[in-house]
Design a protein around this motif. Structure first.
Motif, PDB file in Angstrom:
ATOM      1  N   LYS A   1      32.695  44.163  35.788  1.00  0.00           N
ATOM      2  CA  LYS A   1      33.437  42.939  35.496  1.00  0.00           C
ATOM      3  C   LYS A   1      34.914  43.112  35.843  1.00  0.00           C
ATOM      4  O   LYS A   1      35.578  42.152  36.237  1.00  0.00           O
ATOM      5  CB  LYS A   1      33.283  42.573  34.017  1.00  0.00           C
ATOM      6  N   SER A   2      35.410  44.321  35.685  1.00  0.00           N
ATOM      7  CA  SER A   2      36.824  44.587  35.934  1.00  0.00           C
ATOM      8  C   SER A   2      37.020  44.996  37.387  1.00  0.00           C
ATOM      9  O   SER A   2      37.225  46.174  37.708  1.00  0.00           O
ATOM     10  CB  SER A   2      37.335  45.687  34.989  1.00  0.00           C
ATOM     11  N   LYS A   3      36.945  44.039  38.278  1.00  0.00           N
ATOM     12  CA  LYS A   3      37.140  44.315  39.697  1.00  0.00           C
ATOM     13  C   LYS A   3      37.824  43.121  40.341  1.00  0.00           C
ATOM     14  O   LYS A   3      37.732  41.989  39.870  1.00  0.00           O
ATOM     15  CB  LYS A   3      35.805  44.601  40.399  1.00  0.00           C
ATOM     16  N   ARG A   4      38.504  43.403  41.430  1.00  0.00           N
ATOM     17  CA  ARG A   4      39.259  42.366  42.124  1.00  0.00           C
ATOM     18  C   ARG A   4      39.234  42.638  43.608  1.00  0.00           C
ATOM     19  O   ARG A   4      39.504  43.737  44.058  1.00  0.00           O
ATOM     20  CB  ARG A   4      40.704  42.329  41.616  1.00  0.00           C
ATOM     21  N   ARG A   5      38.926  41.593  44.375  1.00  0.00           N
ATOM     22  CA  ARG A   5      38.930  41.677  45.833  1.00  0.00           C
ATOM     23  C   ARG A   5      39.970  40.693  46.341  1.00  0.00           C
ATOM     24  O   ARG A   5      39.925  39.503  46.029  1.00  0.00           O
ATOM     25  CB  ARG A   5      37.552  41.325  46.381  1.00  0.00           C
ATOM     26  N   ILE A   6      40.927  41.167  47.141  1.00  0.00           N
ATOM     27  CA  ILE A   6      42.025  40.319  47.563  1.00  0.00           C
ATOM     28  C   ILE A   6      42.571  40.802  48.900  1.00  0.00           C
ATOM     29  O   ILE A   6      42.535  41.999  49.204  1.00  0.00           O
ATOM     30  CB  ILE A   6      43.138  40.307  46.486  1.00  0.00           C
TER      31      ILE A   6
END
Length: 332
Positions: free
Chosen positions: A173-178
């Motif tokens: 849940k603690s992930k980020r794609r940018i």
């Protein structure tokens, strides 16, 4: 063949729109919406749309969360949704190791100190040596931090596809794609807000905010070309790595060439060393540029004459011949 390009920024959707030549669909020309990943093995009609949304193509929607990334790639190629590429497979093996190391990993970031004062000098505060607060953050993460990955290579070889498939498969849940440029804009805005609030140790506070939002960070197209970005990356991203963040990133150049020939680059070099320690550097060597391939898998090196819809091609050629004859007569 008429080609129409359209970019749609809604929900991070990047779509390329193209008219399909009549020899593919003899009855009528149909519109094809294609993802920016061009190693799809076949063209898809409008009812089977493939787009990039929130860092993952809709072709990944059939892959369950938590799937092993190598097995997911094999499944997609077996079903003909992607073309098999051994260079991509070698990169995915490294990403598989990152995925396995993330199982059971929980981040416990150190709280940002609020009592210390930042140095008054711009270069000393951003490029300066580590403070006691930096050392505190480095020692706070006692759990072994998984190794990230730095994937670099020429454009169009599938680096983003591999990273996005990895991002989709990782069940966190603690992930980020940018995109890296979007990340830098976000950091600049947050830094400005913290400066207006006169927050002490704004860099540590910002790093803590970003890590809490996602300790798995997937950056697309990392590049550093100016001193402002170099200062921010060294302090903010460097501190995020110290606090236990795991980074997977793509770039067109190796870490040693980041901010090459830049102003005050010698002060940025320690971050390159840190990046190489925290991430496995993977070179993606490929002679194939999927961006240059058409929907039928051929290189886009054909010249097309565009005529108006409904205009007879023979009549158009005759008109062109007449115009050429008139020009020759005028020259004589």
């Amino acid at each position: 063949m008429m080609m129409i390009f359209r970019l749609c920024n809604s929900s991070n959707v990047v779509v390329r729109r193209r008219m399909i030549p009549s020899h593919i669909f003899p009855l009528q020309q149909k519109t094809l919406r294609r993802c920016r990943y061009n190693n799809f093995s076949a063209a898809a009609p409008e009812e089977n749309v493939a787009v990039v949304q929130s860092g993952a193509a809709t072709i990944f929607s059939t892959i369950p969360k938590g799937s092993r990334v190598l097995e997911a790639y094999t499944d997609l190629t077996a079903r003909g949704l992607l073309s098999q590429d051994e260079r991509q497979v070698s990169v995915l093996r490294e990403l598989q190791s990152v995925q396995d190391s993330l199982v059971g990993y929980e981040l416990q970031p150190a709280p940002a100190e609020q009592s210390g004062k930042q140095s008054s000098g711009m270069f000393s505060s951003w490029f300066g040596s580590s403070s006691s607060n930096d050392n505190h953050n480095r020692n706070a993460q006692t759990t072994t931090v998984p190794q990230g990955a730095y994937i670099w290579g020429g454009p169009g070889c599938g680096k983003s596809l591999c990273m996005d498939l990895f991002y989709h498969c990782v069940d966190l849940k603690s992930k980020r794609r940018i995109h890296f440029n979007e990340f830098m804009l976000d950091v600049h805005q947050r830094m400005h807000r913290l400066k207006q609030q006169k927050v002490d140790n704004a860099v540590s506070q910002l790093a803590l905010e970003l890590v809490k939002e996602g300790y798995l960070l997937c950056f697309d197209e990392m590049q550093i070309t100016d001193i402002a970005d170099a200062m921010i990356v060294k302090r903010v991203l460097g501190e995020m790595l110290d606090q236990g963040a795991v980074c997977v990133m793509t770039s067109n150049r190796p870490p040693k060439d980041l901010y090459k020939n830049g102003l005050q680059r010698e002060l940025f070099v320690p971050f390159i060393t840190q990046l190489e320690e925290k991430c496995t550097v993977v070179e993606m060597v490929s002679e194939k540029d999927y961006r240059m391939l058409t929907s039928d898998g051929c290189t886009a090196n054909t010249t097309y004459f565009i005529i108006k819809e409904g205009e007879d091609a023979t009549a158009n050629n005759n008109n062109n011949n007449e115009q050429q004859q008139q020009q020759q007569q005028q020259q004589q």
